[in-house]
Design a protein around this motif. Structure first.
Motif, PDB file in Angstrom:
ATOM      1  N   PRO A 157       0.684  -1.380  -0.121  1.00 48.85           N
ATOM      2  CA  PRO A 157       0.178   0.004   0.156  1.00 48.85           C
ATOM      3  C   PRO A 157       0.898   1.294   0.091  1.00 48.85           C
ATOM      4  O   PRO A 157       2.258   1.137   0.006  1.00 48.85           O
ATOM      5  N   ASN A 158       0.204   2.352  -0.159  1.00 47.36           N
ATOM      6  CA  ASN A 158       1.014   3.619   0.114  1.00 47.36           C
ATOM      7  C   ASN A 158       0.397   4.378   1.028  1.00 47.36           C
ATOM      8  O   ASN A 158      -0.687   4.343   1.434  1.00 47.36           O
ATOM      9  N   THR A 159       0.719   5.586   1.548  1.00 45.36           N
ATOM     10  CA  THR A 159       0.585   6.385   2.686  1.00 45.36           C
ATOM     11  C   THR A 159      -0.539   7.183   2.503  1.00 45.36           C
ATOM     12  O   THR A 159      -1.344   7.665   3.409  1.00 45.36           O
ATOM     13  N   SER A 160      -1.037   7.425   1.034  1.00 44.70           N
ATOM     14  CA  SER A 160      -2.306   8.010   0.648  1.00 44.70           C
ATOM     15  C   SER A 160      -3.489   7.441   1.372  1.00 44.70           C
ATOM     16  O   SER A 160      -4.446   8.030   1.179  1.00 44.70           O
ATOM     17  N   MET A 161      -3.474   6.117   1.701  1.00 47.63           N
ATOM     18  CA  MET A 161      -4.540   5.465   2.472  1.00 47.63           C
ATOM     19  C   MET A 161      -5.356   6.318   3.268  1.00 47.63           C
ATOM     20  O   MET A 161      -6.439   6.281   3.891  1.00 47.63           O
ATOM     21  N   GLN A 162      -4.334   7.159   4.367  1.00 50.89           N
ATOM     22  CA  GLN A 162      -4.616   7.788   5.253  1.00 50.89           C
ATOM     23  C   GLN A 162      -5.884   8.727   4.940  1.00 50.89           C
ATOM     24  O   GLN A 162      -6.445   9.336   5.694  1.00 50.89           O
ATOM     25  N   VAL A 163      -5.806   9.319   3.701  1.00 54.77           N
ATOM     26  CA  VAL A 163      -6.995  10.204   3.042  1.00 54.77           C
ATOM     27  C   VAL A 163      -7.775   9.636   2.311  1.00 54.77           C
ATOM     28  O   VAL A 163      -8.688  10.436   1.521  1.00 54.77           O
ATOM     29  N   GLY A 164      -7.994   8.335   2.260  1.00 55.59           N
ATOM     30  CA  GLY A 164      -8.747   7.423   1.191  1.00 55.59           C
ATOM     31  C   GLY A 164      -8.478   7.405  -0.448  1.00 55.59           C
ATOM     32  O   GLY A 164      -9.450   6.932  -0.862  1.00 55.59           O
ATOM     33  N   GLU A 165      -7.320   7.971  -0.533  1.00 58.15           N
ATOM     34  CA  GLU A 165      -6.764   7.773  -2.012  1.00 58.15           C
ATOM     35  C   GLU A 165      -5.560   6.887  -2.094  1.00 58.15           C
ATOM     36  O   GLU A 165      -4.530   7.476  -2.720  1.00 58.15           O
ATOM     37  N   GLY A 166      -5.390   5.696  -1.420  1.00 60.81           N
ATOM     38  CA  GLY A 166      -4.186   5.123  -1.530  1.00 60.81           C
ATOM     39  C   GLY A 166      -4.246   4.276  -2.906  1.00 60.81           C
ATOM     40  O   GLY A 166      -5.088   4.194  -3.774  1.00 60.81           O
ATOM     41  N   CYS A 167      -3.337   3.807  -3.126  1.00 59.96           N
ATOM     42  CA  CYS A 167      -2.804   2.772  -4.289  1.00 59.96           C
ATOM     43  C   CYS A 167      -2.265   1.434  -3.857  1.00 59.96           C
ATOM     44  O   CYS A 167      -1.005   1.689  -3.465  1.00 59.96           O
ATOM     45  N   THR A 168      -2.798   0.477  -4.067  1.00 58.92           N
ATOM     46  CA  THR A 168      -2.396  -0.747  -3.482  1.00 58.92           C
ATOM     47  C   THR A 168      -2.300  -1.747  -4.342  1.00 58.92           C
ATOM     48  O   THR A 168      -3.516  -2.107  -4.987  1.00 58.92           O
ATOM     49  N   VAL A 169      -1.261  -2.795  -4.246  1.00 55.98           N
ATOM     50  CA  VAL A 169      -1.117  -3.721  -5.152  1.00 55.98           C
ATOM     51  C   VAL A 169      -1.105  -4.809  -4.306  1.00 55.98           C
ATOM     52  O   VAL A 169      -0.493  -4.930  -3.047  1.00 55.98           O
ATOM     53  N   TYR A 170      -1.655  -6.186  -4.656  1.00 56.19           N
ATOM     54  CA  TYR A 170      -1.632  -7.342  -3.729  1.00 56.19           C
ATOM     55  C   TYR A 170      -1.494  -8.787  -4.573  1.00 56.19           C
ATOM     56  O   TYR A 170      -2.073  -8.569  -5.739  1.00 56.19           O
ATOM     57  N   THR A 171      -1.117  -9.795  -3.863  1.00 54.02           N
ATOM     58  CA  THR A 171      -1.069 -10.881  -4.441  1.00 54.02           C
ATOM     59  C   THR A 171      -1.088 -12.100  -3.288  1.00 54.02           C
ATOM     60  O   THR A 171      -0.762 -11.713  -2.139  1.00 54.02           O
ATOM     61  N   GLY A 172      -1.961 -13.356  -3.546  1.00 55.82           N
ATOM     62  CA  GLY A 172      -1.813 -14.165  -2.557  1.00 55.82           C
ATOM     63  C   GLY A 172      -1.126 -15.592  -2.832  1.00 55.82           C
ATOM     64  O   GLY A 172      -0.792 -15.576  -4.088  1.00 55.82           O
ATOM     65  N   ASN A 173      -0.722 -16.342  -1.863  1.00 57.40           N
ATOM     66  CA  ASN A 173      -0.033 -17.555  -2.159  1.00 57.40           C
ATOM     67  C   ASN A 173      -1.357 -18.706  -2.632  1.00 57.40           C
ATOM     68  O   ASN A 173      -2.584 -18.402  -2.449  1.00 57.40           O
ATOM     69  N   SER A 174      -0.601 -19.910  -2.833  1.00 57.60           N
ATOM     70  CA  SER A 174      -1.502 -20.746  -3.568  1.00 57.60           C
ATOM     71  C   SER A 174      -2.736 -21.190  -2.652  1.00 57.60           C
ATOM     72  O   SER A 174      -3.754 -21.860  -3.261  1.00 57.60           O
ATOM     73  N   ARG A 175      -2.463 -20.929  -1.395  1.00 56.37           N
ATOM     74  CA  ARG A 175      -3.969 -21.514  -0.512  1.00 56.37           C
ATOM     75  C   ARG A 175      -4.915 -20.359  -0.435  1.00 56.37           C
ATOM     76  O   ARG A 175      -6.047 -20.780   0.312  1.00 56.37           O
ATOM     77  N   VAL A 176      -4.430 -19.247  -0.896  1.00 56.63           N
ATOM     78  CA  VAL A 176      -5.788 -18.111  -0.776  1.00 56.63           C
ATOM     79  C   VAL A 176      -6.724 -18.449  -1.982  1.00 56.63           C
ATOM     80  O   VAL A 176      -6.593 -18.758  -3.185  1.00 56.63           O
ATOM     81  N   THR A 177      -8.112 -18.274  -1.268  1.00 51.80           N
ATOM     82  CA  THR A 177      -8.953 -18.664  -2.254  1.00 51.80           C
ATOM     83  C   THR A 177      -9.563 -17.258  -2.933  1.00 51.80           C
ATOM     84  O   THR A 177      -9.223 -16.177  -2.455  1.00 51.80           O
ATOM     85  N   HIS A 178     -10.221 -17.553  -3.832  1.00 53.67           N
ATOM     86  CA  HIS A 178     -10.977 -16.202  -4.569  1.00 53.67           C
ATOM     87  C   HIS A 178     -11.685 -15.415  -3.433  1.00 53.67           C
ATOM     88  O   HIS A 178     -11.690 -14.057  -3.758  1.00 53.67           O
ATOM     89  N   HIS A 179     -12.459 -15.991  -2.679  1.00 54.98           N
ATOM     90  CA  HIS A 179     -13.257 -15.437  -1.642  1.00 54.98           C
ATOM     91  C   HIS A 179     -12.356 -14.718  -0.589  1.00 54.98           C
ATOM     92  O   HIS A 179     -12.700 -13.459  -0.266  1.00 54.98           O
TER      93      HIS A 179
END
Length: 280
Positions: A131-153
Protein backbone atom coordinates in the motif's frame (compact mmCIF):
# COMPACT_ATOMS: atom_id res chain seq x y z
CA UNK A 1 -20.69 -0.52 0.93
CA UNK A 2 -20.37 -4.20 1.84
CA UNK A 3 -19.46 -5.09 5.41
CA UNK A 4 -17.24 -7.77 6.92
CA UNK A 5 -18.12 -9.92 9.92
CA UNK A 6 -14.54 -11.00 10.62
CA UNK A 7 -12.39 -9.59 13.40
CA UNK A 8 -9.52 -7.56 11.96
CA UNK A 9 -6.15 -7.54 13.74
CA UNK A 10 -3.09 -5.35 13.36
CA UNK A 11 0.29 -6.52 14.62
CA UNK A 12 2.07 -3.18 14.71
CA UNK A 13 -0.13 -0.15 15.28
CA UNK A 14 1.87 2.52 13.43
CA UNK A 15 0.84 4.99 10.75
CA UNK A 16 0.17 2.55 7.92
CA UNK A 17 -1.78 0.19 10.18
CA UNK A 18 -3.84 3.07 11.56
CA UNK A 19 -4.51 4.42 8.06
CA UNK A 20 -5.98 1.03 7.11
CA UNK A 21 -7.83 0.39 10.39
CA UNK A 22 -9.34 3.86 10.73
CA UNK A 23 -10.23 3.87 7.03
CA UNK A 24 -12.13 0.60 7.33
CA UNK A 25 -14.08 1.96 10.30
CA UNK A 26 -14.72 5.28 8.57
CA UNK A 27 -16.08 3.48 5.48
CA UNK A 28 -18.33 1.28 7.63
CA UNK A 29 -16.73 -1.96 6.42
CA UNK A 30 -16.08 -2.97 10.03
CA UNK A 31 -17.21 -1.69 13.41
CA UNK A 32 -14.59 -0.42 15.88
CA UNK A 33 -15.40 -3.38 18.12
CA UNK A 34 -14.13 -5.74 15.38
CA UNK A 35 -10.64 -4.18 15.41
CA UNK A 36 -7.74 -5.25 17.63
CA UNK A 37 -4.32 -3.56 17.39
CA UNK A 38 -1.05 -4.34 19.15
CA UNK A 39 2.17 -2.47 19.74
CA UNK A 40 5.13 -2.67 22.12
CA UNK A 41 4.07 0.51 23.93
CA UNK A 42 0.40 0.55 24.88
CA UNK A 43 0.51 4.33 25.47
CA UNK A 44 1.27 4.84 21.76
CA UNK A 45 -2.00 3.18 20.78
CA UNK A 46 -4.23 5.91 22.22
CA UNK A 47 -5.60 6.92 18.80
CA UNK A 48 -6.79 3.33 18.29
CA UNK A 49 -8.72 3.51 21.56
CA UNK A 50 -10.19 6.86 20.53
CA UNK A 51 -11.34 5.10 17.36
CA UNK A 52 -13.17 2.57 19.54
CA UNK A 53 -10.81 -0.32 18.80
CA UNK A 54 -9.29 -2.67 21.38
CA UNK A 55 -5.54 -2.46 22.00
CA UNK A 56 -2.93 -4.74 23.53
CA UNK A 57 0.84 -4.95 23.94
CA UNK A 58 0.69 -8.70 23.22
CA UNK A 59 1.05 -9.58 19.52
CA UNK A 60 0.01 -13.15 20.28
CA UNK A 61 -3.40 -11.93 21.39
CA UNK A 62 -3.97 -10.43 17.94
CA UNK A 63 -2.91 -13.63 16.16
CA UNK A 64 -5.13 -15.82 18.33
CA UNK A 65 -8.28 -13.69 18.46
CA UNK A 66 -8.68 -12.18 14.99
CA UNK A 67 -9.57 -13.67 11.61
CA UNK A 68 -7.73 -11.34 9.22
CA UNK A 69 -4.31 -10.37 10.60
CA UNK A 70 -2.41 -7.44 9.10
CA UNK A 71 1.35 -7.66 9.70
CA UNK A 72 2.46 -4.03 9.94
CA UNK A 73 5.87 -4.20 11.64
CA UNK A 74 9.05 -2.93 10.02
CA UNK A 75 10.54 -5.53 7.63
CA UNK A 76 13.63 -6.07 9.81
CA UNK A 77 11.33 -6.80 12.77
CA UNK A 78 9.52 -9.68 11.07
CA UNK A 79 11.97 -12.29 12.40
CA UNK A 80 11.85 -11.19 16.07
CA UNK A 81 8.07 -10.74 15.80
CA UNK A 82 7.38 -14.24 14.47
CA UNK A 83 9.86 -15.76 16.94
CA UNK A 84 7.83 -14.18 19.73
CA UNK A 85 4.55 -15.42 18.24
CA UNK A 86 5.95 -18.95 17.88
CA UNK A 87 6.62 -19.16 21.64
CA UNK A 88 2.94 -18.94 22.54
CA UNK A 89 1.08 -20.20 19.51
CA UNK A 90 -0.45 -23.69 19.56
CA UNK A 91 -1.13 -24.88 15.97
CA UNK A 92 -4.70 -25.94 15.35
CA UNK A 93 -7.22 -26.49 12.57
CA UNK A 94 -8.41 -22.89 12.88
CA UNK A 95 -5.05 -21.70 11.50
CA UNK A 96 -6.26 -22.69 8.04
CA UNK A 97 -9.14 -20.21 8.32
CA UNK A 98 -6.94 -17.26 9.24
CA UNK A 99 -5.79 -14.81 6.61
CA UNK A 100 -2.35 -13.24 7.09
CA UNK A 101 -1.99 -9.93 5.22
CA UNK A 102 1.50 -8.44 5.01
CA UNK A 103 2.25 -4.79 4.26
CA UNK A 104 6.02 -5.31 4.54
CA UNK A 105 8.05 -3.81 1.70
CA UNK A 106 10.28 -6.25 -0.18
CA UNK A 107 9.10 -9.29 1.81
CA UNK A 108 8.16 -12.21 -0.47
CA UNK A 109 5.38 -14.73 0.01
CA UNK A 110 8.03 -17.42 0.38
CA UNK A 111 9.72 -15.53 3.22
CA UNK A 112 6.38 -14.95 4.92
CA UNK A 113 5.51 -18.66 4.64
CA UNK A 114 8.87 -19.57 6.16
CA UNK A 115 8.47 -17.11 9.05
CA UNK A 116 4.96 -18.35 9.83
CA UNK A 117 5.81 -22.04 9.51
CA UNK A 118 5.02 -22.50 13.21
CA UNK A 119 1.32 -22.33 12.34
CA UNK A 120 -0.58 -25.10 10.57
CA UNK A 121 1.47 -24.32 7.49
CA UNK A 122 -0.18 -26.88 5.24
CA UNK A 123 -3.15 -24.58 4.86
CA UNK A 124 -1.88 -21.14 5.90
CA UNK A 125 -3.26 -18.36 3.71
CA UNK A 126 -1.01 -15.34 3.14
CA UNK A 127 -1.55 -12.21 1.07
CA UNK A 128 1.29 -9.82 0.32
CA UNK A 129 0.32 -6.20 -0.25
CA UNK A 130 2.14 -2.97 -1.06
CA UNK A 131 0.00 0.00 0.00
CA UNK A 132 1.02 3.64 0.08
CA UNK A 133 0.55 6.34 2.68
CA UNK A 134 -2.23 8.13 0.77
CA UNK A 135 -4.54 5.51 2.28
CA UNK A 136 -4.76 7.84 5.28
CA UNK A 137 -6.93 10.20 3.22
CA UNK A 138 -8.81 7.47 1.34
CA UNK A 139 -6.79 7.87 -1.88
CA UNK A 140 -4.32 5.00 -1.57
CA UNK A 141 -2.92 2.85 -4.33
CA UNK A 142 -2.33 -0.77 -3.32
CA UNK A 143 -1.25 -3.90 -5.17
CA UNK A 144 -1.67 -7.36 -3.70
CA UNK A 145 -1.06 -11.03 -4.44
CA UNK A 146 -1.81 -14.24 -2.57
CA UNK A 147 -0.10 -17.59 -2.05
CA UNK A 148 -1.48 -20.81 -3.53
CA UNK A 149 -3.80 -21.48 -0.57
CA UNK A 150 -5.65 -18.18 -0.81
CA UNK A 151 -9.14 -18.56 -2.27
CA UNK A 152 -11.02 -16.25 -4.60
CA UNK A 153 -13.29 -15.38 -1.66
CA UNK A 154 -10.25 -14.37 0.44
CA UNK A 155 -9.00 -12.11 -2.35
CA UNK A 156 -12.45 -10.53 -2.61
CA UNK A 157 -12.37 -9.65 1.09
CA UNK A 158 -8.94 -8.07 0.85
CA UNK A 159 -9.90 -6.21 -2.31
CA UNK A 160 -13.02 -4.86 -0.58
CA UNK A 161 -10.92 -3.50 2.28
CA UNK A 162 -8.07 -2.05 0.25
CA UNK A 163 -10.20 -0.67 -2.58
CA UNK A 164 -12.33 1.22 -0.04
CA UNK A 165 -9.19 3.21 0.79
CA UNK A 166 -8.34 4.17 -2.78
CA UNK A 167 -7.40 1.97 -5.71
CA UNK A 168 -6.50 -1.72 -5.25
CA UNK A 169 -5.28 -4.11 -7.92
CA UNK A 170 -4.23 -7.75 -7.87
CA UNK A 171 -0.90 -8.31 -9.66
CA UNK A 172 1.59 -11.17 -10.04
CA UNK A 173 4.17 -11.16 -7.25
CA UNK A 174 6.91 -10.57 -9.84
CA UNK A 175 5.40 -7.12 -10.46
CA UNK A 176 5.20 -5.93 -6.85
CA UNK A 177 8.70 -4.43 -6.62
CA UNK A 178 8.08 -2.42 -9.79
CA UNK A 179 4.72 -1.25 -8.44
CA UNK A 180 6.48 -0.26 -5.22
CA UNK A 181 8.69 2.09 -7.23
CA UNK A 182 5.63 3.75 -8.79
CA UNK A 183 2.95 3.69 -6.10
CA UNK A 184 4.73 2.87 -2.84
CA UNK A 185 7.52 5.43 -3.24
CA UNK A 186 5.63 7.71 -5.64
CA UNK A 187 4.03 9.94 -2.98
CA UNK A 188 7.49 11.09 -1.88
CA UNK A 189 8.34 12.00 -5.48
CA UNK A 190 5.07 13.92 -5.82
CA UNK A 191 5.61 15.80 -2.53
CA UNK A 192 8.97 16.91 -3.93
CA UNK A 193 7.25 18.15 -7.11
CA UNK A 194 4.63 20.01 -5.06
CA UNK A 195 7.33 21.67 -2.98
CA UNK A 196 9.28 22.66 -6.09
CA UNK A 197 6.18 24.09 -7.80
CA UNK A 198 5.42 26.05 -4.66
CA UNK A 199 9.01 27.33 -4.51
CA UNK A 200 8.59 28.55 -8.07
CA UNK A 201 5.45 30.41 -7.05
CA UNK A 202 7.19 31.96 -4.05
CA UNK A 203 10.04 33.07 -6.29
CA UNK A 204 7.50 34.86 -8.46
CA UNK A 205 5.84 36.56 -5.48
CA UNK A 206 3.11 34.16 -4.34
CA UNK A 207 2.86 33.79 -0.50
CA UNK A 208 4.28 30.43 0.68
CA UNK A 209 1.11 28.86 2.09
CA UNK A 210 -0.93 29.95 -0.90
CA UNK A 211 1.72 28.59 -3.29
CA UNK A 212 1.70 25.18 -1.55
CA UNK A 213 -2.09 25.06 -1.66
CA UNK A 214 -2.17 26.00 -5.35
CA UNK A 215 0.54 23.47 -6.25
CA UNK A 216 -1.15 20.62 -4.33
CA UNK A 217 -4.59 21.39 -5.79
CA UNK A 218 -3.09 21.58 -9.28
CA UNK A 219 -1.60 18.08 -8.93
CA UNK A 220 -4.86 16.77 -7.46
CA UNK A 221 -6.87 18.24 -10.34
CA UNK A 222 -4.47 16.97 -12.99
CA UNK A 223 -4.44 13.46 -11.49
CA UNK A 224 -8.23 13.38 -11.33
CA UNK A 225 -8.44 14.50 -14.95
CA UNK A 226 -6.21 11.58 -16.03
CA UNK A 227 -8.32 9.08 -14.07
CA UNK A 228 -11.75 10.39 -15.09
CA UNK A 229 -11.11 11.16 -18.77
CA UNK A 230 -8.96 8.11 -19.51
CA UNK A 231 -6.86 10.25 -21.82
CA UNK A 232 -3.12 9.72 -22.11
CA UNK A 233 -1.19 12.30 -20.04
CA UNK A 234 0.65 13.46 -23.17
CA UNK A 235 -2.66 14.24 -24.88
CA UNK A 236 -3.85 16.24 -21.87
CA UNK A 237 -0.53 18.08 -21.75
CA UNK A 238 -0.82 19.00 -25.43
CA UNK A 239 -4.31 20.36 -24.79
CA UNK A 240 -2.83 22.82 -22.27
CA UNK A 241 0.10 23.89 -24.49
CA UNK A 242 -1.15 26.71 -26.73
CA UNK A 243 1.17 27.59 -29.65
CA UNK A 244 3.68 30.16 -28.49
CA UNK A 245 2.05 30.25 -25.04
CA UNK A 246 3.33 30.26 -21.47
CA UNK A 247 2.88 26.53 -20.82
CA UNK A 248 4.98 25.19 -23.70
CA UNK A 249 7.86 27.44 -22.61
CA UNK A 250 7.66 25.89 -19.14
CA UNK A 251 7.45 22.36 -20.56
CA UNK A 252 10.60 23.09 -22.58
CA UNK A 253 12.40 23.98 -19.34
CA UNK A 254 11.28 20.67 -17.80
CA UNK A 255 12.71 18.83 -20.81
CA UNK A 256 16.00 20.71 -20.52
CA UNK A 257 16.13 19.72 -16.85
CA UNK A 258 15.54 16.03 -17.70
CA UNK A 259 12.51 15.84 -15.40
CA UNK A 260 11.06 12.80 -17.15
CA UNK A 261 14.34 10.89 -17.21
CA UNK A 262 14.92 11.73 -13.55
CA UNK A 263 11.50 10.41 -12.52
CA UNK A 264 11.98 7.25 -14.59
CA UNK A 265 15.34 6.72 -12.90
CA UNK A 266 13.82 7.31 -9.47
CA UNK A 267 11.19 4.61 -10.05
CA UNK A 268 13.85 2.23 -11.38
CA UNK A 269 16.16 2.75 -8.38
CA UNK A 270 13.33 2.43 -5.86
CA UNK A 271 12.11 -0.77 -7.53
CA UNK A 272 15.61 -2.22 -7.42
CA UNK A 273 16.01 -1.27 -3.76
CA UNK A 274 12.70 -2.90 -2.89
CA UNK A 275 13.92 -6.13 -4.49
CA UNK A 276 17.23 -5.86 -2.60
CA UNK A 277 15.42 -5.43 0.72
CA UNK A 278 13.54 -8.65 0.04
CA UNK A 279 16.77 -10.60 -0.40
CA UNK A 280 18.32 -9.50 2.90
Amino acid sequence: MAKLDERIGFIGGGNMAFAIGSGLVRCGIVKPSQVLASGPHIENLQRWRELGATTTDDNCEVLEHTDIVFICVKPHMLGPCTTQLKCKHVPSAKDANKLIVSVLAGTSLQTLEEKFDFMDNSGLKIIRTMPNTSMQVGEGCTVYTGNSRVTHHDLEKVHLMLNALGLAQQVPESMIDACTGVAGCGPAFVYTIIEALADGGVKQGVPRQMAIQFAAQTLLGAAKTVLLTGKHPAVLRDEVCSPGGATIVGVHELEKGNLRATLINAVEKSSQRSAELGKK
